[in-house]
Design a protein around this motif. Structure first.
Motif, PDB file in Angstrom:
ATOM      1  N   MET A 154    -118.749 -52.966  33.534  1.00  0.00           N
ATOM      2  CA  MET A 154    -119.437 -52.151  32.544  1.00  0.00           C
ATOM      3  C   MET A 154    -120.638 -52.884  31.943  1.00  0.00           C
ATOM      4  O   MET A 154    -121.279 -52.394  31.016  1.00  0.00           O
ATOM      5  N   GLY A 155    -120.911 -54.096  32.473  1.00  0.00           N
ATOM      6  CA  GLY A 155    -122.100 -54.816  32.046  1.00  0.00           C
ATOM      7  C   GLY A 155    -121.896 -55.809  30.932  1.00  0.00           C
ATOM      8  O   GLY A 155    -122.861 -56.241  30.288  1.00  0.00           O
ATOM      9  N   PHE A 156    -120.652 -56.213  30.686  1.00  0.00           N
ATOM     10  CA  PHE A 156    -120.359 -57.144  29.599  1.00  0.00           C
ATOM     11  C   PHE A 156    -119.528 -58.299  30.140  1.00  0.00           C
ATOM     12  O   PHE A 156    -118.876 -58.197  31.170  1.00  0.00           O
ATOM     13  N   THR A 157    -119.549 -59.423  29.441  1.00  0.00           N
ATOM     14  CA  THR A 157    -118.759 -60.579  29.849  1.00  0.00           C
ATOM     15  C   THR A 157    -118.118 -61.212  28.625  1.00  0.00           C
ATOM     16  O   THR A 157    -118.535 -60.967  27.491  1.00  0.00           O
ATOM     17  N   GLY A 158    -117.113 -62.065  28.873  1.00  0.00           N
ATOM     18  CA  GLY A 158    -116.542 -62.848  27.788  1.00  0.00           C
ATOM     19  C   GLY A 158    -115.456 -62.124  27.031  1.00  0.00           C
ATOM     20  O   GLY A 158    -115.211 -60.927  27.202  1.00  0.00           O
ATOM     21  N   ARG A 159    -114.823 -62.889  26.133  1.00  0.00           N
ATOM     22  CA  ARG A 159    -113.725 -62.369  25.310  1.00  0.00           C
ATOM     23  C   ARG A 159    -114.292 -61.915  23.972  1.00  0.00           C
ATOM     24  O   ARG A 159    -114.213 -62.606  22.967  1.00  0.00           O
ATOM     25  N   GLU A 160    -114.909 -60.758  23.975  1.00  0.00           N
ATOM     26  CA  GLU A 160    -115.487 -60.235  22.745  1.00  0.00           C
ATOM     27  C   GLU A 160    -114.375 -59.777  21.805  1.00  0.00           C
ATOM     28  O   GLU A 160    -113.248 -59.515  22.239  1.00  0.00           O
ATOM     29  N   PRO A 161    -114.648 -59.692  20.509  1.00  0.00           N
ATOM     30  CA  PRO A 161    -113.640 -59.177  19.587  1.00  0.00           C
ATOM     31  C   PRO A 161    -113.202 -57.778  20.015  1.00  0.00           C
ATOM     32  O   PRO A 161    -114.020 -56.986  20.515  1.00  0.00           O
ATOM     33  N   PRO A 162    -111.931 -57.444  19.863  1.00  0.00           N
ATOM     34  CA  PRO A 162    -111.469 -56.117  20.297  1.00  0.00           C
ATOM     35  C   PRO A 162    -112.118 -55.014  19.477  1.00  0.00           C
ATOM     36  O   PRO A 162    -112.415 -55.180  18.303  1.00  0.00           O
ATOM     37  N   PHE A 163    -112.373 -53.893  20.137  1.00  0.00           N
ATOM     38  CA  PHE A 163    -112.878 -52.722  19.412  1.00  0.00           C
ATOM     39  C   PHE A 163    -112.095 -51.498  19.864  1.00  0.00           C
ATOM     40  O   PHE A 163    -111.463 -51.500  20.927  1.00  0.00           O
ATOM     41  N   PHE A 164    -112.145 -50.470  19.043  1.00  0.00           N
ATOM     42  CA  PHE A 164    -111.254 -49.334  19.226  1.00  0.00           C
ATOM     43  C   PHE A 164    -112.013 -48.017  19.110  1.00  0.00           C
ATOM     44  O   PHE A 164    -113.029 -47.927  18.432  1.00  0.00           O
ATOM     45  N   PHE A 165    -111.490 -47.012  19.774  1.00  0.00           N
ATOM     46  CA  PHE A 165    -111.916 -45.635  19.552  1.00  0.00           C
ATOM     47  C   PHE A 165    -110.661 -44.776  19.528  1.00  0.00           C
ATOM     48  O   PHE A 165    -109.573 -45.235  19.911  1.00  0.00           O
ATOM     49  N   LEU A 166    -110.779 -43.557  19.051  1.00  0.00           N
ATOM     50  CA  LEU A 166    -109.622 -42.684  18.917  1.00  0.00           C
ATOM     51  C   LEU A 166    -109.785 -41.424  19.742  1.00  0.00           C
ATOM     52  O   LEU A 166    -110.902 -40.975  20.016  1.00  0.00           O
ATOM     53  N   LYS A 167    -108.660 -40.875  20.129  1.00  0.00           N
ATOM     54  CA  LYS A 167    -108.590 -39.548  20.711  1.00  0.00           C
ATOM     55  C   LYS A 167    -107.697 -38.691  19.815  1.00  0.00           C
ATOM     56  O   LYS A 167    -106.779 -39.217  19.167  1.00  0.00           O
ATOM     57  N   PRO A 168    -107.921 -37.384  19.763  1.00  0.00           N
ATOM     58  CA  PRO A 168    -107.029 -36.533  18.983  1.00  0.00           C
ATOM     59  C   PRO A 168    -105.660 -36.417  19.641  1.00  0.00           C
ATOM     60  O   PRO A 168    -105.542 -36.524  20.874  1.00  0.00           O
ATOM     61  N   ALA A 169    -104.629 -36.221  18.837  1.00  0.00           N
ATOM     62  CA  ALA A 169    -103.275 -36.112  19.385  1.00  0.00           C
ATOM     63  C   ALA A 169    -103.167 -34.998  20.416  1.00  0.00           C
ATOM     64  O   ALA A 169    -102.439 -35.122  21.405  1.00  0.00           O
ATOM     65  N   ASP A 170    -103.920 -33.921  20.212  1.00  0.00           N
ATOM     66  CA  ASP A 170    -103.784 -32.800  21.148  1.00  0.00           C
ATOM     67  C   ASP A 170    -104.602 -32.990  22.432  1.00  0.00           C
ATOM     68  O   ASP A 170    -104.698 -32.076  23.242  1.00  0.00           O
ATOM     69  N   ALA A 171    -105.154 -34.209  22.625  1.00  0.00           N
ATOM     70  CA  ALA A 171    -105.722 -34.550  23.934  1.00  0.00           C
ATOM     71  C   ALA A 171    -104.626 -34.890  24.938  1.00  0.00           C
ATOM     72  O   ALA A 171    -104.884 -34.998  26.141  1.00  0.00           O
ATOM     73  N   ILE A 172    -103.393 -35.040  24.443  1.00  0.00           N
ATOM     74  CA  ILE A 172    -102.251 -35.390  25.294  1.00  0.00           C
ATOM     75  C   ILE A 172    -101.960 -34.288  26.318  1.00  0.00           C
ATOM     76  O   ILE A 172    -101.945 -33.099  26.000  1.00  0.00           O
ATOM     77  N   VAL A 173    -101.745 -34.712  27.548  1.00  0.00           N
ATOM     78  CA  VAL A 173    -101.190 -33.865  28.607  1.00  0.00           C
ATOM     79  C   VAL A 173    -100.001 -34.626  29.174  1.00  0.00           C
ATOM     80  O   VAL A 173    -100.161 -35.753  29.660  1.00  0.00           O
ATOM     81  N   VAL A 174     -98.820 -34.063  29.093  1.00  0.00           N
ATOM     82  CA  VAL A 174     -97.622 -34.754  29.556  1.00  0.00           C
ATOM     83  C   VAL A 174     -97.453 -34.561  31.063  1.00  0.00           C
ATOM     84  O   VAL A 174     -97.428 -33.434  31.559  1.00  0.00           O
ATOM     85  N   ALA A 175     -97.368 -35.685  31.768  1.00  0.00           N
ATOM     86  CA  ALA A 175     -97.061 -35.665  33.196  1.00  0.00           C
ATOM     87  C   ALA A 175     -95.565 -35.957  33.331  1.00  0.00           C
ATOM     88  O   ALA A 175     -95.148 -37.111  33.274  1.00  0.00           O
ATOM     89  N   GLU A 176     -94.768 -34.935  33.470  1.00  0.00           N
ATOM     90  CA  GLU A 176     -93.320 -35.086  33.533  1.00  0.00           C
ATOM     91  C   GLU A 176     -92.913 -35.885  34.770  1.00  0.00           C
ATOM     92  O   GLU A 176     -93.587 -35.856  35.813  1.00  0.00           O
ATOM     93  N   ALA A 177     -91.811 -36.602  34.654  1.00  0.00           N
ATOM     94  CA  ALA A 177     -91.317 -37.412  35.765  1.00  0.00           C
ATOM     95  C   ALA A 177     -91.075 -36.537  36.993  1.00  0.00           C
ATOM     96  O   ALA A 177     -90.444 -35.478  36.903  1.00  0.00           O
ATOM     97  N   GLY A 178     -91.597 -36.964  38.122  1.00  0.00           N
ATOM     98  CA  GLY A 178     -91.388 -36.254  39.372  1.00  0.00           C
ATOM     99  C   GLY A 178     -92.236 -35.019  39.566  1.00  0.00           C
ATOM    100  O   GLY A 178     -92.081 -34.312  40.566  1.00  0.00           O
ATOM    101  N   GLN A 179     -93.152 -34.743  38.626  1.00  0.00           N
ATOM    102  CA  GLN A 179     -94.007 -33.572  38.732  1.00  0.00           C
ATOM    103  C   GLN A 179     -95.470 -33.986  38.684  1.00  0.00           C
ATOM    104  O   GLN A 179     -95.804 -35.076  38.233  1.00  0.00           O
TER     105      GLN A 179
END
Length: 233
Positions: A43-68
């Protein structure tokens, strides 16, 4: 006196728990950016930069059931949809300023997840110095498999992580290569937000991210956990 609402509240988003009847109710979805060195490089970066975060909404979830095979639509506005396979940590006990050595006490379990990304939209926002929620936090962008409780997950911090598209390897690495491991991530994350039971942490993806198109089937896993199968409809 009972509360009334202008319209029916949305249903609670939840994920199945392997071998249990109760489900894991989702509060927030936190994602760690560029947390494998080789992915950071691609992605064009190197090194151990400080961690950064982003969020997704809870309703972005799609459940992939076991075996399906779960189905997600090819999203609007993009011409470059990427897969990112990730170990997901499910928080069962909240807290603020959690020390890394105490992090395990707060983990309910683990799952396999996909951070689907509208890469072209994300890149455009980066170039303009604008937030890139539109590339990450869109509808059905967070497929996830069943949660395995922590006691049954085995040596998760040394587990292989991988994804195949139409039967061909795309990403293959090891959780041990996380720049910021699970405990360290929880320590830093809980200094910025008070974690809650029900939070999910998508811990980052290894190198090999690439585009998928309509009709592609992604099968991914983390050793010791239930793998997931997701098709782009």
């Amino acid at each position: 006196m009972s509360e009334s609402f202008a319209f029916a509240p949305p249903a609670v988003v939840s994920v199945p728990v392997l071998g249990h009847t109760e489900r894991f109710p989702v509060h927030r979805i936190y994602c760690v950016g560029r947390n494998y060195e080789e992915h950071a490089k691609e992605m064009g970066f190197t090194g151990r930069e400080p961690p950064f975060f982003f969020l997704k909404p809870a309703d972005a979830i799609v459940v992939a059931e076991a075996g399906q095979t779960a189905s997600i639509p090819y999203p609007s506005l993009t011409k470059n949809l990427h897969h990112e396979i990730e170990l997901v940590v499910a928080i069962g006990k909240g807290g603020r300023n959690i020390r890394a050595q105490d992090a395990a006490q707060h983990i309910y379990g683990y799952a396999v997840g996909l951070d689907m990304t509208r890469r072209d939209l994300q890149s455009d926002m980066k170039k303009q110095g604008r937030p890139w929620c539109i590339g990450k936090a869109y509808d059905q962008s967070a497929p996830i498999g069943p949660i395995t409780v922590a006691a049954d997950a085995g040596a998760i911090n040394e587990a292989g992580i991988w994804i195949q598209v139409n039967g061909t390897d795309r990403q293959r690495s090891n959780v041990a290569k996380l720049i910021w491991n699970v405990a360290e991530t929880i320590e830093v994350l809980s200094a910025a937000w008070e974690l809650q039971a029900g939070d999910l942490i998508y811990t980052g993806t290894p190198e090999g991210v690439a585009a998928v198109v309509q009709g592609d089937t992604m099968v991914g896993g983390v050793d010791g956990l239930t793998s997931i199968s997701v098709q782009v409809a």
